[in-house]
Design a protein around this motif. Sequence first.
Motif, short mmCIF file in Angstrom:
data_model
loop_
_atom_site.label_atom_id
_atom_site.label_comp_id
_atom_site.label_asym_id
_atom_site.label_seq_id
_atom_site.Cartn_x
_atom_site.Cartn_y
_atom_site.Cartn_z
N ILE B 62 0.84 -1.21 0.00
CA ILE B 62 0.00 0.00 0.00
C ILE B 62 0.88 1.26 0.00
CG2 ILE B 62 -1.64 1.32 1.41
CD1 ILE B 62 -3.05 -0.98 0.30
N LEU B 63 1.87 1.28 0.88
CA LEU B 63 2.67 2.50 1.03
C LEU B 63 3.51 2.76 -0.21
CD1 LEU B 63 3.77 2.38 4.76
CD2 LEU B 63 1.95 3.68 3.69
N VAL B 64 4.12 1.69 -0.77
CA VAL B 64 4.99 1.91 -1.94
C VAL B 64 4.16 2.34 -3.13
CG1 VAL B 64 6.52 0.76 -3.56
CG2 VAL B 64 6.76 0.32 -1.14
N SER B 65 3.00 1.68 -3.36
CA SER B 65 2.20 2.12 -4.51
C SER B 65 1.65 3.51 -4.29
CB SER B 65 1.08 1.13 -4.84
OG SER B 65 0.69 0.41 -3.74
N VAL B 69 1.97 6.53 -6.89
CA VAL B 69 0.76 7.16 -7.43
C VAL B 69 0.81 8.66 -7.18
CG1 VAL B 69 -1.73 7.38 -7.08
CG2 VAL B 69 -0.73 5.14 -7.35
N GLY B 70 1.20 9.05 -5.97
CA GLY B 70 1.29 10.48 -5.66
C GLY B 70 2.31 11.18 -6.51
N MET B 71 3.46 10.54 -6.75
CA MET B 71 4.51 11.17 -7.56
C MET B 71 4.05 11.34 -9.00
SD MET B 71 7.67 9.24 -5.75
CE MET B 71 9.03 9.60 -6.79
N GLU B 101 -10.96 9.87 -4.43
CA GLU B 101 -11.13 8.69 -5.27
C GLU B 101 -10.01 7.65 -5.12
OE1 GLU B 101 -13.51 7.63 -7.08
OE2 GLU B 101 -14.77 9.35 -6.65
N LEU B 102 -8.80 8.08 -5.46
CA LEU B 102 -7.74 7.09 -5.62
C LEU B 102 -7.40 6.39 -4.31
CD1 LEU B 102 -5.39 8.87 -8.13
CD2 LEU B 102 -6.80 6.89 -8.50
N GLY B 103 -7.41 7.12 -3.20
CA GLY B 103 -7.08 6.50 -1.92
C GLY B 103 -7.97 5.30 -1.63
N PRO B 104 -9.29 5.52 -1.49
CA PRO B 104 -10.16 4.38 -1.22
C PRO B 104 -10.15 3.31 -2.32
CG PRO B 104 -11.31 6.43 -0.77
CD PRO B 104 -10.03 6.79 -1.41
N VAL B 105 -10.21 3.73 -3.60
CA VAL B 105 -10.40 2.75 -4.67
C VAL B 105 -9.15 1.91 -4.88
CG1 VAL B 105 -10.79 2.48 -7.13
CG2 VAL B 105 -12.18 4.06 -5.84
N VAL B 106 -7.99 2.56 -5.01
CA VAL B 106 -6.77 1.79 -5.29
C VAL B 106 -6.42 0.91 -4.08
CG1 VAL B 106 -4.35 1.93 -5.90
CG2 VAL B 106 -5.96 3.48 -6.92
N THR B 107 -6.66 1.44 -2.87
CA THR B 107 -6.43 0.62 -1.69
C THR B 107 -7.29 -0.63 -1.72
OG1 THR B 107 -5.99 2.62 -0.45
CG2 THR B 107 -6.36 0.65 0.82
N ALA B 108 -8.58 -0.44 -2.09
CA ALA B 108 -9.48 -1.59 -2.11
C ALA B 108 -9.05 -2.60 -3.17
CB ALA B 108 -10.91 -1.13 -2.38
N ALA B 163 -6.42 5.63 4.57
CA ALA B 163 -5.90 6.90 5.10
C ALA B 163 -4.39 6.96 4.92
CB ALA B 163 -6.27 7.04 6.57
N LEU B 164 -3.71 5.83 5.18
CA LEU B 164 -2.26 5.80 4.99
C LEU B 164 -1.90 6.00 3.53
CD1 LEU B 164 -1.28 2.96 7.42
CD2 LEU B 164 -0.36 5.25 7.41
N PHE B 165 -2.71 5.40 2.64
CA PHE B 165 -2.47 5.55 1.19
C PHE B 165 -2.55 7.02 0.81
CE2 PHE B 165 -3.42 5.62 -3.26
CZ PHE B 165 -2.80 4.51 -3.79
N SER B 166 -3.63 7.70 1.25
CA SER B 166 -3.81 9.11 0.89
C SER B 166 -2.66 9.95 1.43
CB SER B 166 -5.12 9.63 1.44
OG SER B 166 -6.18 8.89 0.93
N MET B 167 -2.30 9.70 2.68
CA MET B 167 -1.23 10.51 3.30
C MET B 167 0.08 10.30 2.56
SD MET B 167 -1.53 12.52 5.83
CE MET B 167 -0.29 13.79 5.85
#
Lengths: 166, 263
Positions: B62-65, B69-71, B101-108, B163-167
């Motif tokens: 999750i953290l690496v992707s 994604v953010g970059m 969008e991307l935080g919840p969806v990509v995490t799921a 939440a960790l993904f978004s952050m």
Amino acid sequence: MNRTTWDLWVGIFVAVGIAAMIGLAMKVGNLTSTHLGPTYRVYAYYNNIGGLKVRAPVKSSGVVVGRVADISFDNKKFEALVALDIDTRYQFPKDTIAAIFTSGLLGEQYVGLEAGGEEEMLKNGDKIEQTQGAVVLEKLISQFLYSKASESSTAPSAKSENKTVE
Amino acid sequence: MLEHLNTSLRGIGHRVIDRMWRLGVATRFFITALALSGESLRRFHLVIKEIYFTGVLSLIIILVSALFVGMVLGLQGYNTLQKYGSAEAVGVLVALSLVRELGPVVTALLFAGRAGTAITAEIGLMKATEQLSAMEMMAVNPIARVVAPRFWAGVISMPLLAALFSMMGVFGGYLVAVPLIGIDDGAFWSQMQANVDFHEDIVNGVIKSCVFGVACTIIALFEGYDAPPTAEGVSRATTRTVVNSSLAVLGLDFVLTSFMISP
């Protein structure tokens, strides 16, 4: 209850996850900046509110002093009634002007307060008498076009008048 | 000719009825898991163990992707926004697209691939090796003992992971925008804070990830529980978990977004 290493990792995971949520709220979101203290409510009538929305900021000299609490339509005066919640730290005189402005050319709309000179201050439930509605861009453009058209139609006649004078 | 049409129609009808049947069984399974979750919440160490497997072990992917994604969002956003002279708005773009969008969806989606498949394979193998039947023999309800803890672990893990993904994504966008491209640090954060709303964006994102957590976990659990007890059956169930979870997440995302955006 005997502890396992799982508990430690799950504890760290939950703590970091909640920290991320709080971080999102504080660092990314506007939870801190929208916080107002106790507020008092004043009302203002507008002939046109444009794109003003509930929770839009109320600013004075560019500083956020309150929020738009409610927008409704007064069916007796046929005008929009806007309720403004203003922080009690900021007091405004009775003859304050409340105008609707747009931040930037295409930005969001907000209510700008311009303090008057009267001694008496606005109280909870008061009505702001002097208001100025939103500027509608289409109206401005059409006014501009009309004035241009009337100029161009009067200009040749003026010239001809000049000629006849000669 | 008529015979051919007849058999094909019969095949379609059979398939539709079969799907409906499975949907009904899945709903009953979901209700049963909810009804029997009292015991797993009382013996919370079972849930904690499953949070370790589904949540903690998913952290790295999750953290690496999220970072990448953010970059990428930072780079792409800057590339377009600088044409309009508003490169500072890249912070808003990165934060809003991640939080909404991307935080919840990509995490799921990642969760379905990383944890959902593991759940399905584990329960499918438990069924194939008759561990679930053995539990029933010992008067232990396998739904209460095996399914419910995994369900709650998934539901708890998903919002935290999102939440960790978004952050992390916002941090990735920051890395690209500020040190790499050279956008002003203060403008990046202040524009972001001015335009991301706590209730409309962040709370809605968390609600979304909770719903996705329920959907992904229950699909993974049901596919495992319903899998034919053979090697092939378990492998097919694992595939179906990924396909169905992804479709459910994307479909639910549209439905939830349309509820949230309507003024």
